[in-house]
Design an enzyme around this catalytic site. Structure first.
Site, mmCIF file in Angstrom:
data_model
loop_
_atom_site.group_PDB
_atom_site.id
_atom_site.type_symbol
_atom_site.label_atom_id
_atom_site.label_comp_id
_atom_site.label_asym_id
_atom_site.label_seq_id
_atom_site.Cartn_x
_atom_site.Cartn_y
_atom_site.Cartn_z
ATOM 1 C CB ALA A 34 -0.921 -0.117 1.203
ATOM 2 C CD GLU A 114 28.580 -17.006 -13.908
ATOM 3 O OE1 GLU A 114 27.940 -16.971 -14.822
ATOM 4 O OE2 GLU A 114 29.652 -16.066 -13.811
ATOM 5 C CE LYS A 116 24.801 -22.685 -21.237
ATOM 6 N NZ LYS A 116 23.499 -22.231 -21.970
ATOM 7 N NE ARG A 137 24.776 -15.631 -27.813
ATOM 8 C CZ ARG A 137 24.796 -16.293 -26.813
ATOM 9 N NH1 ARG A 137 23.748 -17.089 -26.205
ATOM 10 N NH2 ARG A 137 26.016 -16.269 -25.658
ATOM 11 C CD GLU A 179 20.347 -16.687 -20.236
ATOM 12 O OE1 GLU A 179 21.361 -16.298 -20.485
ATOM 13 O OE2 GLU A 179 19.630 -17.714 -20.882
ATOM 14 C CE LYS A 319 23.632 -27.459 -22.251
ATOM 15 N NZ LYS A 319 23.597 -26.949 -23.570
ATOM 16 C CB CYS A 436 -12.787 -56.169 -25.183
ATOM 17 S SG CYS A 436 -11.327 -54.984 -25.811
#
Ligand code: IWH
Length: 700
Positions: A34, A114, A116, A137, A179, A319, A436
């Protein structure tokens, strides 16, 4: 007067910038909403009365730009390089060895590591402290001008406030790099809202961020929960920075958000440990990370190593194994379960994901398929979390060319051709044809399974074979089979045929609870079967039990009582029982069943319940779970095994479950787990086929 106003405006802007930073960047508000709102209100009013005092870096000016016709191209003063990938710890070691060979032997090395972020790289240019340009980029040399969109992101500073920089005046030119991403929690909330409005959900936070940033209308971008992590400085004038770590501290002082999970590490072994640690922790983060970036800290050393092609030699990206991939949805198959539930599954162009080739993926039900608007021919995102069965997340709508075909739910059972019945108040479609063949295969498989009659050598393949050959029409027919009938069938020499017939014969004397389990009554797994067996001692007595009587038994709920009664109401089922008796299957116990021999299907499993369940209250669900050895707790944690989701899930249980990758199951799946049935529904699958994928293909 105007002087006073000018001063007041400046003061307000300074305060608002600061409060905004505390709120969005530090997640530590300094004032109430507020109070913040009142300051914004006052600023807006002053600016309205004195439009000549409005500046583009005023917090009132984040949104307001008109839609663009197209994005302008911008050339990066310093190219935005890419990173060399390393897919294993060994490759990271090899990277370091290569770097060391280019350096003097005594060069001290430090690293900055860091997470990624799986977002969108951006370059933010500030001139004399004011944001003048934001660029994607692009190809690294030329990107797109997304200034109007970047301005709408609360954690993108519109100006570098003087009081945050110990350096005094802001530098004449500073290009901050970072990023843009969407926090996972915000992504889930946004997707839920989109679906509630009937809009297609985004496939993942990265797509959502990219789509939002590439909006030509900044007013749309403004509504998307985007964030920025700053991690570097590109072109600059008037500042001198000597290392990556120093750069991060500097960016923080200027008011940028720097990911607090970034660390400086001296010891390379610890760098590797960080990589492994974050790979394991990735699900617990509120942002998607697809790896760890390792940088040599010192800029002097970075300079000596230089750049080859487009990638610096002083950094590498470790990765994580991929969890998502895109492929083409070729077709939708339909699987028929033991109870007749028709479950769709995706037939995909083979795609490698997390070390395995995926050809099929689970689709929960036809409603889910329609909700995701999956069309045959679509490029789709498939996802595999941990060792869970692959899921089709969403189509990539941007890649449609008009040839994609929507999927119609079947009107007839794909196996027996009988019309399909939608069960009332349930999303599932059912084939209700008791004859079935697909259901029969599943029923035989279930009858013979370890938790039921435990017939060695009678798995899904053999069950399918016997049904296909037309030599059994119900489970009782198993007991009339002869060696001569089996011998010569695909894969059956004399010896194997004898073994199978012997195994079937041996099962004639199983305890009653195994017979009751084997019938496959909805909601009756081995635990409930044991309770029933010890209570009634014979199938005949159980058959005569009324619904009220059944309900009065501890641990038997009204639903189960109803389903048991419904099962015995069907003439066909009674006929099969008569046939079993005629074939010498023992349908009574001399001794009461011993509790210890019964496996508890939910033993050791912890559940959390969220949303409204289709057919029971949460209390009933809790009792049901507990009656089968499971535990119900109030909140989702890493030790939660399953989240039982009903209608309108949401809130923290749902998002936490998604974040932690806790499998979510529906009520029907829970019942199937209890009944010990293969579920076809994903994580809860208890099928002996380890792939957990539909097996219909083998039947027909
Ligand atoms: C009315 N918020 O965006 C109102 N407390 O320092 C105003 C502001 C906000 C909400 C509602 C949710 C959110 C709060 C602050 C700063 C920035 C901001 C704050």
């Amino acid at each position: 007067m105007t002087e006073d106003v000018r001063e007041r405006i400046e003061r307000l802007r300074g305060l608002i910038h600061y409060y905004n930073y505390r709120y969005h960047a530090l997640d530590d508000p300094a004032v109430s909403d507020a109070e913040y709102d009142a300051l914004m209100h006052e600023l807006r009013q002053l600016e309205q009365a004195h439009p000549e005092l409005i500046t583009p870096d005023s917090p009132t000016q984040r949104v307001g730009a008109e839609p663009l016709a197209e994005f302008q191209r911008v050339r990066h003063p310093h190219p935005m390089t890419s990173l060399t990938d390393a897919f294993s710890v060994d490759e990271v070691r090899a990277w370091l060895e290569r770097a060391k060979r280019l350096l003097a032997a005594d060069t001290p090395l430090r690293f900055v590591v860091e997470p990624k972020i799986d977002g969108l790289a951006v370059a933010l240019t500030y001139e004399n402290g004011a944001l003048v340009r934001a660029a994607t980029r692009g190809d690294g040399t030329v990107g797109e001008d997304i200034t109007a969109n970047a301005r709408t992101i609360p954690t993108v500073p519109l100006r570098i406030p003087v009081h945050h920089a110990t350096e005094g005046d802001p530098p004449p030119v500073l290009e901050a790099r970072g990023e843009i991403y969407m926090p996972r929690s915000a992504f889930e909330r946004m997707n839920a809202e989109r679906e509630a409005r009937g809009e297609a959900p985004f496939a993942n936070p990265r797509n959502a961020a990219a789509g939002s940033v590439r909006q030509l209308d900044p007013r749309i971008t403004a509504q998307r929960p985007l964030q920025l992590f700053a991690y570097g400085v590109g072109y600059s004038e008037g500042i001198r920075l000597d290392s990556q770590w120093e750069t991060l501290q500097y960016l923080k002082r200027l008011g940028f958000v720097v990911n607090s999970d970034i660390q400086r590490i001296d010891d390379f072994e610890q760098v590797l440990a960080y990589c492994i640690e974050w790979m394991d922790k990735r699900d617990a983060l509120d942002y998607e990370a697809d790896g760890v970036v390792i940088k040599i800290d010192s800029f002097a050393v970075q300079q000596r190593l230089g750049v080859v092609g487009n990638a610096p030699r002083w950094a590498v990206a470790f990765k994580f194994p991929a969890r998502e991939a895109t492929t083409t949805l070729r077709d939708v198959g339909v699987n028929v379960g033991r109870t007749g539930v028709l479950t769709p599954y995706a037939i995909l162009d083979p795609v490698r994901l997390g070390g395995v080739v995926i050809r099929q993926a689970s689709l929960h039900n036809f409603q889910d398929l329609a909700r995701k608007d999956l069309r045959i021919g679509d490029t789709v995102v498939v996802r595999r979390a941990g060792d869970v069965i692959p899921q089709v997340v969403a189509p990539v709508e941007g890649l449609r060319d008009g040839t994609q075909v929507p999927v119609e739910p079947p009107t007839h059972c794909p196996v027996c051709g009988e019309p399909v019945t939608p069960e009332e108040e349930e999303v599932a479609l059912y084939c209700v044809n008791a004859a079935c063949p697909a259901q029969l295969v599943r029923r035989v498989e279930h009858w013979a399974s370890r938790g039921a009659m435990d017939i060695d050598g009678l798995g899904s393949k053999v069950a399918a074979l016997l049904v296909r050959e037309g030599i059994i029409h119900d489970v009782a027919d198993l007991y009339a089979l002869t060696v001569e009938q089996i011998e010569g069938l695909e894969g059956f020499a004399r010896k194997r045929a004898e073994n199978l017939i012997n195994a079937i014969a041996t099962s004639r004397d199983r305890p009653l609870w195994r017979v009751v389990t084997g019938l496959g009554i909805l909601g009756v797994g081995s635990r409930v079967a044991q309770i029933l067996a010890s209570h009634y001692r014979s199938l005949e007595a159980l058959l005569a039990a009324t619904e009220d009587e059944l309900q009065a038994i501890p641990n038997i709920g009204p639903h189960t009582a109803h389903d048991i009664r419904a099962y015995f109401e069907r003439e066909r089922n009674v006929a099969i029982i008569a046939k079993l008796r005629a074939h010498g299957v023992r349908l009574a116990d001399e001794e009461p069943a011993v509790a210890e021999e019964v496996p508890q299907p939910l033993e050791g499993l912890t559940f959390v319940i969220t949303g409204t369940l289709p057919s029971m209250s949460r209390e009933e669900a809790t009792r049901l779970i507990e009656a089968h050895g499971g535990r119900v707790v109030g909140s989702v944690s890493k030790t939660t095994d399953y989240v039982l989701v009903g209608d309108k899930p949401g809130g923290t249980k749902f998002t936490r479950a998604q974040r932690l990758g806790v499998p979510m199951v529906e009520e029907a799946t829970l019942r199937a787990m209890i009944a010990g049935e293969a579920t076809d529904r994903g994580a809860a699958d208890t099928d002996d086929d380890a792939s957990g994928l539909p097996q219909q293909g083998r039947l027909i």
